[in-house]
Design an enzyme around this catalytic site. Structure first.
Site, PDB file in Angstrom:
ATOM      1  N   ASP A  29       0.820  -1.220   0.000  1.00 36.17           N
ATOM      2  CA  ASP A  29       0.000   0.000   0.000  1.00 36.17           C
ATOM      3  C   ASP A  29       0.856   1.274   0.000  1.00 36.17           C
ATOM      4  O   ASP A  29       0.590   2.221  -0.744  1.00 36.17           O
ATOM      5  CB  ASP A  29      -0.898  -0.051   1.259  1.00 36.17           C
ATOM      6  CG  ASP A  29      -1.762   1.168   1.400  1.00 36.17           C
ATOM      7  OD1 ASP A  29      -2.633   1.366   0.536  1.00 36.17           O
ATOM      8  OD2 ASP A  29      -1.548   1.945   2.346  1.00 36.17           O
ATOM      9  N   LEU A  30       1.879   1.297   0.814  1.00 36.62           N
ATOM     10  CA  LEU A  30       2.708   2.515   0.910  1.00 36.62           C
ATOM     11  C   LEU A  30       3.440   2.782  -0.403  1.00 36.62           C
ATOM     12  O   LEU A  30       3.509   3.919  -0.869  1.00 36.62           O
ATOM     13  CB  LEU A  30       3.722   2.377   2.051  1.00 36.62           C
ATOM     14  CG  LEU A  30       4.560   3.616   2.313  1.00 36.62           C
ATOM     15  CD1 LEU A  30       3.708   4.760   2.854  1.00 36.62           C
ATOM     16  CD2 LEU A  30       5.699   3.328   3.280  1.00 36.62           C
TER      17      LEU A  30
ATOM     18  N   HIS B 105       5.779  11.407  15.491  1.00 37.64           N
ATOM     19  CA  HIS B 105       5.498  12.639  14.744  1.00 37.64           C
ATOM     20  C   HIS B 105       5.398  13.890  15.626  1.00 37.64           C
ATOM     21  O   HIS B 105       6.062  14.881  15.372  1.00 37.64           O
ATOM     22  CB  HIS B 105       4.201  12.499  13.943  1.00 37.64           C
ATOM     23  CG  HIS B 105       4.168  11.299  13.041  1.00 37.64           C
ATOM     24  ND1 HIS B 105       5.242  10.929  12.276  1.00 37.64           N
ATOM     25  CD2 HIS B 105       3.199  10.392  12.793  1.00 37.64           C
ATOM     26  CE1 HIS B 105       4.917   9.845  11.579  1.00 37.64           C
ATOM     27  NE2 HIS B 105       3.691   9.494  11.886  1.00 37.64           N
TER      28      HIS B 105
ATOM     29  N   ARG C 206       2.530   1.842  -3.355  1.00 39.27           N
ATOM     30  CA  ARG C 206       1.545   2.199  -4.373  1.00 39.27           C
ATOM     31  C   ARG C 206       1.046   3.642  -4.215  1.00 39.27           C
ATOM     32  O   ARG C 206       0.914   4.375  -5.169  1.00 39.27           O
ATOM     33  CB  ARG C 206       0.353   1.229  -4.229  1.00 39.27           C
ATOM     34  CG  ARG C 206      -0.569   1.124  -5.403  1.00 39.27           C
ATOM     35  CD  ARG C 206      -1.591   0.019  -5.142  1.00 39.27           C
ATOM     36  NE  ARG C 206      -2.474   0.359  -4.032  1.00 39.27           N
ATOM     37  CZ  ARG C 206      -3.565   1.087  -4.159  1.00 39.27           C
ATOM     38  NH1 ARG C 206      -3.920   1.548  -5.334  1.00 39.27           N
ATOM     39  NH2 ARG C 206      -4.321   1.358  -3.117  1.00 39.27           N
TER      40      ARG C 206
HETATM   41  P1  NAP Z   1       1.248  -3.814   2.952  1.00 40.04           P
HETATM   42  O1  NAP Z   1       0.286  -3.102   2.066  1.00 40.04           O
HETATM   43  O2  NAP Z   1       0.775  -4.918   3.809  1.00 40.04           O
HETATM   44  O3  NAP Z   1       2.439  -4.326   2.019  1.00 40.04           O
HETATM   45  C1  NAP Z   1       3.423  -5.180   2.488  1.00 40.04           C
HETATM   46  C2  NAP Z   1       4.379  -5.488   1.372  1.00 40.04           C
HETATM   47  O4  NAP Z   1       5.382  -6.369   1.864  1.00 40.04           O
HETATM   48  C3  NAP Z   1       3.752  -6.162   0.168  1.00 40.04           C
HETATM   49  O5  NAP Z   1       4.418  -5.698  -0.995  1.00 40.04           O
HETATM   50  C4  NAP Z   1       4.051  -7.638   0.409  1.00 40.04           C
HETATM   51  O6  NAP Z   1       3.999  -8.312  -0.799  1.00 40.04           O
HETATM   52  C5  NAP Z   1       5.438  -7.524   1.007  1.00 40.04           C
HETATM   53  N1  NAP Z   1       5.821  -8.660   1.850  1.00 40.04           N
HETATM   54  C6  NAP Z   1       5.125  -9.215   2.872  1.00 40.04           C
HETATM   55  N2  NAP Z   1       5.806 -10.242   3.401  1.00 40.04           N
HETATM   56  C7  NAP Z   1       6.958 -10.343   2.699  1.00 40.04           C
HETATM   57  C8  NAP Z   1       8.069 -11.219   2.753  1.00 40.04           C
HETATM   58  N3  NAP Z   1       8.133 -12.221   3.653  1.00 40.04           N
HETATM   59  N4  NAP Z   1       9.076 -11.044   1.886  1.00 40.04           N
HETATM   60  C9  NAP Z   1       9.032 -10.050   0.960  1.00 40.04           C
HETATM   61  N5  NAP Z   1       8.005  -9.185   0.864  1.00 40.04           N
HETATM   62  C10 NAP Z   1       6.980  -9.328   1.716  1.00 40.04           C
HETATM   63  O7  NAP Z   1       1.978  -2.778   3.931  1.00 40.04           O
HETATM   64  P2  NAP Z   1       2.165  -1.206   3.756  1.00 40.04           P
HETATM   65  O8  NAP Z   1       0.939  -0.525   4.222  1.00 40.04           O
HETATM   66  O9  NAP Z   1       2.654  -0.913   2.393  1.00 40.04           O
HETATM   67  O10 NAP Z   1       3.292  -0.895   4.832  1.00 40.04           O
HETATM   68  C11 NAP Z   1       4.650  -1.160   4.613  1.00 40.04           C
HETATM   69  C12 NAP Z   1       5.455  -0.545   5.756  1.00 40.04           C
HETATM   70  O11 NAP Z   1       5.234   0.861   5.759  1.00 40.04           O
HETATM   71  C13 NAP Z   1       5.049  -1.035   7.145  1.00 40.04           C
HETATM   72  O12 NAP Z   1       6.183  -1.023   7.984  1.00 40.04           O
HETATM   73  C14 NAP Z   1       4.070   0.052   7.609  1.00 40.04           C
HETATM   74  O13 NAP Z   1       4.016   0.127   9.019  1.00 40.04           O
HETATM   75  C15 NAP Z   1       4.735   1.272   7.015  1.00 40.04           C
HETATM   76  N6  NAP Z   1       3.827   2.392   6.806  1.00 40.04           N
HETATM   77  C16 NAP Z   1       2.770   2.290   5.946  1.00 40.04           C
HETATM   78  C17 NAP Z   1       1.940   3.385   5.746  1.00 40.04           C
HETATM   79  C18 NAP Z   1       0.797   3.324   4.775  1.00 40.04           C
HETATM   80  O14 NAP Z   1       0.150   4.354   4.561  1.00 40.04           O
HETATM   81  N7  NAP Z   1       0.503   2.202   4.162  1.00 40.04           N
HETATM   82  C19 NAP Z   1       2.158   4.581   6.433  1.00 40.04           C
HETATM   83  C20 NAP Z   1       3.243   4.659   7.297  1.00 40.04           C
HETATM   84  C21 NAP Z   1       4.067   3.578   7.468  1.00 40.04           C
HETATM   85  P3  NAP Z   1       3.829  -9.940  -0.870  1.00 40.04           P
HETATM   86  O15 NAP Z   1       2.711 -10.274   0.046  1.00 40.04           O
HETATM   87  O16 NAP Z   1       3.593 -10.223  -2.320  1.00 40.04           O
HETATM   88  O17 NAP Z   1       5.133 -10.487  -0.409  1.00 40.04           O
END
Ligand code: NAP
Length: 484
Positions: free
Chosen positions: A21-22, A240, A24
């Site tokens: 999600d982040l 923050h 994207r």
């Molecule tokens: P997400 O949507 O759940 O995406 C997780 C990503 O990690 C996916 O690309 C997933 O793809 C991959 N992944 C999961 N397990 C994996 C593994 N074992 N090996 C390799 N890749 C793996 O999470 P997100 O929201 O993008 O968040 C990512 C990070 O950013 C987290 O630490 C979150 O706390 C932080 N964050 C996010 C936001 C936000 O707005 N989304 C804001 C602040 C901080 P596959 O399942 O295909 O492997």
């Protein structure tokens, strides 16, 4: 005003969690905008990594869709998008397994900057750091970018720092706090340290109090189960709001240099007093209309996690002793608005009879929406009615003041990623800073857990729990209205 875009050096950026999600919503659209702006060199490359099997073209189609969704229409140029996605490839890697790493190693080029963005759950940070190092993919000049949350308490933050330190030097580790990438937040430093105007008054002698507000209208729906293990203190205040507080309260660094700035922020965190239970108000949003409340969103009928928190914080040092900092943040509030408001004290003596018209000077720094600053000053009310006082804003919206360039303020993530490539850590948290912030937050959280405190319910669309008003009322002060 002529825009000055200075391209960064050529890089290979690997985004672990490239399909998430982040990536994207923020990382990939942000990189596109930097490419469009001429800051990302033509020969740079982006390599996305995640577990799913996918061809380069399949991933590129996802990136095109993300640009379509998250980049403004007037910035979407079909030819530039084609050029941008041509620089992107995809490799299937399981962070905890051994597949894919050799392929990644082969993909990386020598002689360019290597950066690795860990946009995955923090539980995977250690595994990725270890494999990058074991497979010889990272070199001593490589940088890693780690996302929040950086731990959930001091012990876990220390463990995370320790595991990263096994493979990377502190100078290679970029802990993201996207608040630090916001234009206004950096402007706070410019306003304080590039002007003589404010700094002589920037102390307890002249500042009555400071309010820091980060208000959101959204709830936790969709990520309620995760949020319930965190809460507003861990999710927002420890990182923050703490960073904002540091930038307001820190001493002038001797130079705008990463360690000089971070040394000064660290001193502020260490000077924070413990917070008394009566100086904390926690809340949970209630059900409103056909919208579920926090408890339903979290899926935990007995949840005591706060979706709102207000705190009165004291800094025990020469500059700030006696000037409270009131912090508040919450979800499902009246408006989406983040601001810092610095309220100055009364002049020592009024020469005017019209005491009623008098209001304090307030410097308001708006983080969102409409980034900018506002200085509330007293003037004479226009007209022939004698010397009557009225308050007016000296308003500076960056978008208006800077014209087209102001409208094109880069998103926080874009700016921070470019800083990673430049090797500039000023806007990233150092390991000791994060640990000090947890050392302050931990006893506060342990205190309410030990006492079994329950958060107060608050109506959605309001300013939060009634008790939070009292936090200031009893000091003879008022919160500023939350509005966009
Ligand atoms: P997400 O949507 O759940 O995406 C997780 C990503 O990690 C996916 O690309 C997933 O793809 C991959 N992944 C999961 N397990 C994996 C593994 N074992 N090996 C390799 N890749 C793996 O999470 P997100 O929201 O993008 O968040 C990512 C990070 O950013 C987290 O630490 C979150 O706390 C932080 N964050 C996010 C936001 C936000 O707005 N989304 C804001 C602040 C901080 P596959 O399942 O295909 O492997």
């Amino acid at each position: 005003m002529v825009s000055r875009v200075i391209p960064v050096d050529t890089f290979d950026l690997v985004i672990f969690g490239g399909t998430g999600d982040l990536a994207r919503r923020k990382i990939l659209p942000g990189l596109y905008r930097r490419f469009l702006g001429g800051q990302m060199p033509q020969d740079s490359r982006i390599i996305a990594a995640a577990r799913s099997d996918m061809s380069d073209d399949e991933f590129r189609a996802q990136v095109r869709a993300a640009i379509e969704e998250f980049v403004a229409a007037d910035k979407r140029d079909a030819a530039v998008i084609d050029e941008f996605v041509a620089r992107i490839s995809y490799v299937a890697i399981d962070a905890t397994g051994e597949n894919g790493w050799a392929q990644l190693k082969d993909t990386m080029r020598d002689g360019v900057i290597r950066a690795f963005y860990f946009s995955v759950a923090p539980s995977l940070f250690g595994a990725i750091a270890e494999r990058l190092s074991d497979h010889g993919i990272a070199d001593p000049q490589s940088r890693i970018v780690v996302e929040k949350p950086f731990g959930r308490d001091l012990a876990s933050a220390k463990a995370l720092n320790a595991v990263l330190a096994q493979h990377f030097a502190e100078e290679q580790i970029y802990r993201i706090d996207h608040y630090l990438g916001k234009e206004t937040v950096q402007n706070l430093m410019a306003v304080r340290f590039a002007n003589i105007l404010f700094e002589p008054l920037w102390k307890a002698q002249y500042i009555d109090h400071v309010q820091i507000t980060v208000a959101e209208t959204v709830g936790v729906d969709g990520r309620g189960a995760y949020y319930d293990t965190s809460g507003a203190m861990r999710d927002m205040v420890q990182n923050h709001l703490m960073q904002l507080l540091c930038l307001i309260a820190m001493e002038p660094p001797y130079h705008f240099d990463p360690n000089a700035v971070r040394d000064e922020k660290l001193k502020v965190i260490r000077a924070l007093d413990p917070v008394a239970p009566e100086d904390i108000v926690r809340g949970q949003y209630l059900k409103g209309g056909d919208q579920d409340g926090y408890v339903a969103h979290s899926g935990n009928p007995h949840s005591r996690t706060e979706s709102y928190i207000a705190l009165k914080v004291h800094i025990s040092n020469w500059r700030w002793k006696g000037t409270p900092f009131y912090l508040r943040t919450g979800k499902r509030l009246r408006a989406r608005a983040s601001e810092i408001a610095i309220t100055f004290k009364e002049p020592p003596h009024s020469i005017f009879d019209d005491a009623e018209g008098w209001r304090e000077n307030v410097l308001v720094i708006r983080l969102q929406p409409n980034e900018g600053m506002n200085l509330m000053v007293m003037i004479k009310e226009p007209g022939p009615g004698g010397m009557r006082l009225t308050q007016v804003p000296l308003d500076m919206s960056f978008a208006e003041a800077l014209g087209e360039e102001g409208e094109d303020i880069p998103d926080a993530y874009e700016r921070l990623i470019m800083d990673v490539i430049r090797g500039n850590q000023t806007l990233f948290m150092r390991g000791d800073e994060v640990e000090a912030a947890w050392a302050w937050a931990d006893p506060i959280i342990e205190g309410w857990e030990r006492r079994g405190d329950r958060p107060r319910g608050y109506e959605p669309g309001t300013s939060g729990p009634e008790d939070a008003l009292m936090l200031l009322h009893r000091d003879g002060r008022r919160w500023r209205e939350i509005r966009e």
